[in-house]
Design an enzyme around this catalytic site. Structure first.
Site, PDB file in Angstrom:
ATOM      1  N   TRP A  83      -4.959  81.848   7.657  1.00 22.85           N
ATOM      2  CA  TRP A  83      -3.645  81.842   8.325  1.00 22.85           C
ATOM      3  C   TRP A  83      -3.100  80.413   8.389  1.00 22.85           C
ATOM      4  O   TRP A  83      -1.898  80.186   8.259  1.00 22.85           O
ATOM      5  CB  TRP A  83      -3.792  82.405   9.744  1.00 22.85           C
ATOM      6  CG  TRP A  83      -2.511  82.357  10.533  1.00 22.85           C
ATOM      7  CD1 TRP A  83      -1.538  83.301  10.558  1.00 22.85           C
ATOM      8  CD2 TRP A  83      -2.067  81.311  11.409  1.00 22.85           C
ATOM      9  NE1 TRP A  83      -0.517  82.916  11.385  1.00 22.85           N
ATOM     10  CE2 TRP A  83      -0.818  81.693  11.915  1.00 22.85           C
ATOM     11  CE3 TRP A  83      -2.596  80.081  11.813  1.00 22.85           C
ATOM     12  CZ2 TRP A  83      -0.086  80.909  12.794  1.00 22.85           C
ATOM     13  CZ3 TRP A  83      -1.881  79.301  12.688  1.00 22.85           C
ATOM     14  CH2 TRP A  83      -0.637  79.705  13.181  1.00 22.85           C
ATOM     15  N   HIS A  84      -4.010  79.439   8.595  1.00 21.80           N
ATOM     16  CA  HIS A  84      -3.556  78.054   8.744  1.00 21.80           C
ATOM     17  C   HIS A  84      -3.023  77.472   7.450  1.00 21.80           C
ATOM     18  O   HIS A  84      -2.189  76.562   7.474  1.00 21.80           O
ATOM     19  CB  HIS A  84      -4.691  77.181   9.280  1.00 21.80           C
ATOM     20  CG  HIS A  84      -4.933  77.386  10.738  1.00 21.80           C
ATOM     21  ND1 HIS A  84      -5.718  78.409  11.224  1.00 21.80           N
ATOM     22  CD2 HIS A  84      -4.470  76.727  11.818  1.00 21.80           C
ATOM     23  CE1 HIS A  84      -5.733  78.345  12.533  1.00 21.80           C
ATOM     24  NE2 HIS A  84      -4.982  77.343  12.931  1.00 21.80           N
ATOM     25  N   GLY A  85      -3.503  77.921   6.331  1.00 20.67           N
ATOM     26  CA  GLY A  85      -2.991  77.372   5.081  1.00 20.67           C
ATOM     27  C   GLY A  85      -3.679  77.975   3.884  1.00 20.67           C
ATOM     28  O   GLY A  85      -4.801  78.490   3.976  1.00 20.67           O
TER      29      GLY A  85
END
Lengths: 91, 498
Positions: B345-347
């Site tokens: 989700w973060h990257g």
């Protein structure tokens, strides 16, 4: 009409009335501009040339002149030269 | 539009007055709020503001369909609509955020050995495809905050499906929920059950504003961002992560501590300013941070760090997977899946996946350890405090180790960081990051955790008795000090890229 919830009642008791917040916000903006107009204007002068720079400089120029003439810029200048330079000065 | 800028200050002043002066005209007020949010987002790119608008329309229509189908035919009839909503939202997120990663880092590397095995024609074909695709992929721009508003939309449709919340009364209410400008680009991820009713009812003037808390949150957020986070980024974290080989072990350690405090101050600052500005408009958001570096276990850390994301992952991923209801092995697998996807989700990069895996594996170990071993608990107050201190220090360093993966960007930099961390001397002997000022800024950033979770409620409540002009003047003086302390310019928030 809306029904008053428990949270609403708690806020009515503990919060700040709208007119107080409104007054606080207006005083906040006015004093913030007065204390920082010169620094703000100098930052705008360093913007890349273009419409945005012209607009900001023409907006902050008169404010900066008034604040410089009245000495309102001095607290910010003093803080930047003392505390600010300790933190942000080159090593 | 960034929070600590003049443009935002002017924008907020205008919106504050419009919002409260239109109290007698609810529809116009809601329209103005949505227009303000779209202007806030569109200030960066109007095309993506239109995309956001489209997302509000599709999600609202699908939520209504889910509710209608559920009412007439039960879960079987509403499930296809839920699947449609999930596909739409994940498709939107995936096409902007993960297309480059999936094609460039997964698909092509897998195809290369296959094409080599097939022969020169296949290799030439792959080279041709890569030459076509890579320039196109490099043009894909990630819309700011897409992960946040997509997750918010997903929670809404899933809550409607589960019957936890009713669809918003009107599209305007839902659009204001999804696009509300304070939390639009970097959270907190607010649940529909918390914010949609507020958007439907709209705050009234007679309900007093928690202005003491709002002012405190905004000013402490600005201090954390413009003074602490920006300073730590420029002086400690960025130099170390850009060229780790130039630094010795103690300096790299300082850089990692710097990044740990920077990311906390940066991200929690955004949440604080978001909560504070929303409070001034009469809306309430839940807290997003609660002194995360004082956690005594990694599980405790995730209860304190980015609370809105960790609770989202718990409610919409971990628990639907089975949570901790099954066997220990099944719970471990669920934890790993949740944190791998949380990392992703973060990257869209391998380092984020490794970061998620690190947290997942550690949590599995921690859970297994806590289930089998009874950890010593001190009998006296001093020994209990000492054990808590040791646990906090340990978890802080575990989290710092994970930040190495998070910030390194690629495995080459990570290798350089680890090598330098283990080296006592640096390649450039006169370079050192240790000193009084860095330690002072680190301590200031760390101690800002003391203000998390409305701990100063008694003080901020007392501010309600002060005259308005005193509150305003005090805030202006404090902000002037913050501006004087901060470096020139405004660095974007770290979580904007997610």
């Amino acid at each position: 009409m809306h029904e008053s919830t428990a949270a609403d009642r708690q806020e009515i008791a503990a919060g700040v009335p709208f007119h107080t917040v409104n007054r606080a916000l207006l005083v906040f903006y006015a004093l913030l501009v007065a204390l920082n107009a010169v620094a703000w204007h100098e930052a705008n002068e360093r913007l890349p040339y273009g419409t945005a720079r012209t607009m900001w400089v023409s907006m902050t120029g008169p404010l900066a002149r008034v604040c410089r003439a009245t000495g309102l810029d001095r607290p910010r200048a003093f803080l930047t030269e003392t505390l600010g330079s300790v933190l942000n000065g080159s090593d | 539009m960034l929070f600590p800028t003049t443009v935002f200050a002017i924008f907020f002043l205008v919106i504050f007055h419009l919002h409260w002066s239109l109290e007698g005209f609810p529809r116009a007020r809601k329209g103005v709020l949505l227009a303000a949010s779209l202007f806030f987002y569109g200030y960066w790119s109007w095309k993506f503001a239109l995309m956001l608008l489209l997302s509000t329309m599709v999600n609202h229509a699908l939520a209504r369909q889910i509710e209608r189908a559920g009412r007439h035919g039960g879960v079987c009839r509403s499930r296809p609509w839920l699947v449609g909503a999930i596909v739409f939202n994940l498709g939107l997120l995936g096409s902007f955020k993960y297309a480059g990663f999936v094609v460039g880092d997964l698909l092509f590397p897998l195809m290369r050995p296959c094409c080599l095995w097939l022969g020169p024609d296949a290799v030439n074909w792959l080279v041709g495809v890569q030459e076509e695709v890579y320039p196109w992929l490099s043009k894909v721009v990630l819309p700011v905050g897409i992960s946040f508003f997509t997750f918010q939309a997903l929670s809404y449709v899933m809550d409607v499906y589960r019957g936890r919340t009713a669809p918003a009364r009107t599209w305007l209410d839902f659009a204001n929920y999804l696009a509300f400008f304070p939390q639009l680009v970097a959270g907190p991820i607010v649940r529909a059950e918390d914010l949609v009713p507020q958007m439907e009812q709209m705050p009234r003037r007679e309900v007093r504003i928690d202005a003491g808390r709002a002012g405190f949150l905004i000013l402490s957020g600005l201090f954390k961002k413009t003074v602490v986070a920006n300073w730590l980024a420029a002086r400690l974290a960025d130099p170390v992560f850009a060229w780790p080989e130039a630094y010795s072990g103690p300096d790299v350690l300082m850089g990692v501590y710097g990044y740990a405090i920077q990311i906390y101050c940066d991200f929690s600052a955004y949440s604080d300013i978001a909560i504070g500005t929303a409070l001034l408009l009469g809306f309430h958001f839940p807290d997003n941070f609660h002194a995360p570096y004082l956690a005594t276990s990694l599980q405790d850390f995730w209860r304190r760090w980015h609370i809105s994301l960790s609770t989202w992952l718990r409610d919409y991923l971990y628990i639907p997977l089975g949570g901790s209801r099954g066997t220990l092995r099944r719970t471990q697998v669920n934890l790993l899946i949740t944190f791998l996807l949380g990392g992703l989700w973060h990257g869209a990069a391998w380092t984020f996946i490794w970061w998620g895996a690190f947290h997942g594996f550690y949590l599995v170990l921690e859970r297994t350890l806590f289930a089998r071993v009874t950890l010593p608990s001190g009998r006296s107050r001093i020994s209990r405090s000492l054990l808590t201190l040791v646990a906090r220090l340990w978890i802080f360093h575990v989290v710092c180790a994970s930040w190495l993966l998070f910030r390194a960007g690629n495995l080459e930099t990570l290798g350089g960081l680890v090598r330098s961390l283990l080296a006592w001397r640096s390649a450039v002997p006169e370079v050192t990051l240790w000193g009084g000022v860095p330690l002072l800024v680190l301590a200031a950033g760390f101690s800002m955790q003391g203000f998390d979770g409305n701990r100063l409620e008694q003080i901020t409540r007392r501010l309600a008795d002060w005259p308005g002009w005193v509150l305003g003047a005090l805030a202006a003086v404090i902000l002037t000090i913050i501006l004087a302390l901060g470096p020139e310019g405004v660095a974007p928030f770290i979580y904007f890229q997610f």
